[in-house]
Design a protein around this motif. Sequence first.
Motif, PDB file in Angstrom:
ATOM      1  N   LYS A   1      -6.922   8.530  10.868  1.00 36.22           N
ATOM      2  CA  LYS A   1      -8.133   8.431   9.700  1.00 36.22           C
ATOM      3  C   LYS A   1      -9.232   9.494  10.460  1.00 36.22           C
ATOM      4  CE  LYS A   1      -5.942   4.816   8.564  1.00 36.22           C
ATOM      5  NZ  LYS A   1      -5.110   4.902   7.047  1.00 36.22           N
TER       6      LYS A   1
ATOM      7  N   ARG B   1      -8.763  -3.506  -4.361  1.00 36.41           N
ATOM      8  CA  ARG B   1      -9.218  -2.147  -3.446  1.00 36.41           C
ATOM      9  C   ARG B   1      -9.035  -0.684  -3.904  1.00 36.41           C
ATOM     10  NH1 ARG B   1      -5.905  -0.245   1.910  1.00 36.41           N
ATOM     11  NH2 ARG B   1      -5.117   1.161   0.307  1.00 36.41           N
TER      12      ARG B   1
ATOM     13  N   ASN C   1     -10.180  -2.717   6.653  1.00 34.15           N
ATOM     14  CA  ASN C   1      -9.547  -2.165   5.625  1.00 34.15           C
ATOM     15  C   ASN C   1      -8.906  -3.471   4.993  1.00 34.15           C
ATOM     16  OD1 ASN C   1      -7.407  -1.483   3.841  1.00 34.15           O
ATOM     17  ND2 ASN C   1      -6.250  -0.386   5.220  1.00 34.15           N
TER      18      ASN C   1
ATOM     19  N   THR D   1       1.000  -1.217   0.289  1.00 37.45           N
ATOM     20  CA  THR D   1      -0.060   0.091  -0.020  1.00 37.45           C
ATOM     21  C   THR D   1       0.893   1.154   0.062  1.00 37.45           C
ATOM     22  OG1 THR D   1      -0.004  -0.568   2.582  1.00 37.45           O
ATOM     23  CG2 THR D   1      -2.047  -0.866   1.201  1.00 37.45           C
TER      24      THR D   1
ATOM     25  N   GLY E   1      -4.592   5.159   1.742  1.00 35.33           N
ATOM     26  CA  GLY E   1      -5.540   5.084   2.911  1.00 35.33           C
ATOM     27  C   GLY E   1      -5.462   6.133   3.795  1.00 35.33           C
TER      28      GLY E   1
ATOM     29  N   LYS F   1       0.263   1.585  13.364  1.00 31.80           N
ATOM     30  CA  LYS F   1       1.321   0.547  12.726  1.00 31.80           C
ATOM     31  C   LYS F   1       2.500   0.126  13.913  1.00 31.80           C
ATOM     32  CE  LYS F   1       2.096   0.345   8.046  1.00 31.80           C
ATOM     33  NZ  LYS F   1       2.936   1.121   6.981  1.00 31.80           N
TER      34      LYS F   1
ATOM     35  N   TRP G   1      -5.412  -6.325   6.538  1.00 32.97           N
ATOM     36  CA  TRP G   1      -4.408  -5.222   6.173  1.00 32.97           C
ATOM     37  C   TRP G   1      -2.976  -5.667   5.682  1.00 32.97           C
ATOM     38  CZ3 TRP G   1      -1.168  -1.919   9.883  1.00 32.97           C
ATOM     39  CH2 TRP G   1      -0.684  -0.936   9.088  1.00 32.97           C
TER      40      TRP G   1
HETATM   41  N1  GLU Z   1      -2.955   1.928   5.949  1.00 30.56           N
HETATM   42  C1  GLU Z   1      -3.138   2.588   4.651  1.00 30.56           C
HETATM   43  C2  GLU Z   1      -3.369   1.773   3.563  1.00 30.56           C
HETATM   44  O1  GLU Z   1      -3.908   0.566   3.838  1.00 30.56           O
HETATM   45  C3  GLU Z   1      -1.958   3.468   4.504  1.00 30.56           C
HETATM   46  C4  GLU Z   1      -0.843   2.631   3.985  1.00 30.56           C
HETATM   47  C5  GLU Z   1      -0.413   1.672   4.951  1.00 30.56           C
HETATM   48  O2  GLU Z   1       0.245   2.256   6.088  1.00 30.56           O
HETATM   49  O3  GLU Z   1      -0.259   0.684   4.718  1.00 30.56           O
HETATM   50  O4  GLU Z   1      -3.550   2.197   2.440  1.00 30.56           O
END
Ligand code: GLU
Length: 391
Positions: free
Chosen positions: A237, A367, A175, A18, A41, A103, A127
């Motif tokens: 978010k 997605r 997500n 991502t 995201g 994260k 995710w």
């Molecule tokens: N979590 C968001 C996404 O899934 C931002 C990028 C990431 O940290 O993975 O796009």
Amino acid sequence: MKLFDLSQRMENVQSSPTVRLNALAQELIKAGKDVVNLTAGETDFDTPEAVVEATVTAMKAGKTRYTAPHGTPELRAAVAAWFAREFQLTYKPSQVTVTAGVKQGLFHLILATVSPGNEVLIPAPYWVSYPEMVRIAGGTPVVVDGGGEFHLDLKKIRKLLNSKTRMVILNSPNNPSGGMYAREELEGLAKLLEGTDVLVASDEIYSSLVYDGSFVPFASLSADAYQRTITFNGLSKSHAMTGWRVGFAAGAAPVIEGMGILQAQSATHITSFVQSGAIEALKESRADFAPRLQDMRERRDLSVSMLREIPHLELEVPKGAFYVFPQLKFYMDKLGGGSEALAEYLLTDAEVAVVPGKHFGDDSRIRISFSKDRKSLEKGFRRIQAALAKL
Ligand code: GLU
Ligand code: PMP
């Protein structure tokens, strides 16, 4: 071993798709291409002005030195008060830690509690970062296939639970799918875990972005669920603060302590003056957020109606978050590939960037993030419609 060899630990770890695809789309746009970037995201709202002001004031007042690893006592107390106000969940400040985004918090939790040989159950779609974090810790990610529709397959989970199982990672609203688990499913899981030593990491980062139904925090289900759950939330978010890097976790004090040790030995803590901004952000009420929620709901409705114009496409209407995860197998078969081939086709033919479902555990989907402005969404979906029609 060679000079530039990476550690054994890195052998099975992939970079974040991502993050990578968002960066690629941004590069293409910078190079003059007319790419519609639907990978990201993150929302396009501005960080609330009061948060910016509180941060600048803190910086000017000299709040520029080291703080405690878990965050300042004021911020930990503010997070505890926020959990009480939002979800009627009672945590002492000592049960709260603040990290550089959810994260980093998840990374710390997994590193602090998962040992080599342990298994971590991850319901799909998931995710992208969960399996990689488990691998970094030396654990084994065990994906629980949901079978199309977004739901928790309790029968499968019951079968997979064994003495090596250390954790279940939940993410609802989800997500990449925007799906949300029903209360009964979550209650079923909570019952199933009673009497085990399985932790629950509940990633609730999209809890403020709910369009249909009501959000249920896993820790609120029972005294047992409260005990075993580490709840994650953050400002990325809800407050359009992705770049600020603020997330928090709440749960059993010994686990939170372990996470704090990792913080103290790595980043030390999140940026000092950002913590003052975070306190300000946590003062925001649901009423303050309501206009942004309504705006996102309208973007969801627009995305769903434009996707519905495409034949041979299966779609579950997202209940929360800001992603749609349509099934496009018909078109993938035409291309003779999976979700990566379709995403590549959309990028080259239609100049629309999306994320292949493969990275989230479902190769028949892509997605699409609908956190973009309406004009870009309309343009992106028109182009997707035209590109797919050609197949
Ligand atoms: N979590 C968001 C996404 O899934 C931002 C990028 C990431 O940290 O993975 O796009
Ligand atoms: N969990 C989920 C489900 C996400 O989509 C993201 C990324 N947007 C994160 C955690 C990490 O968010 P952050 O580190 O910005 O708090």
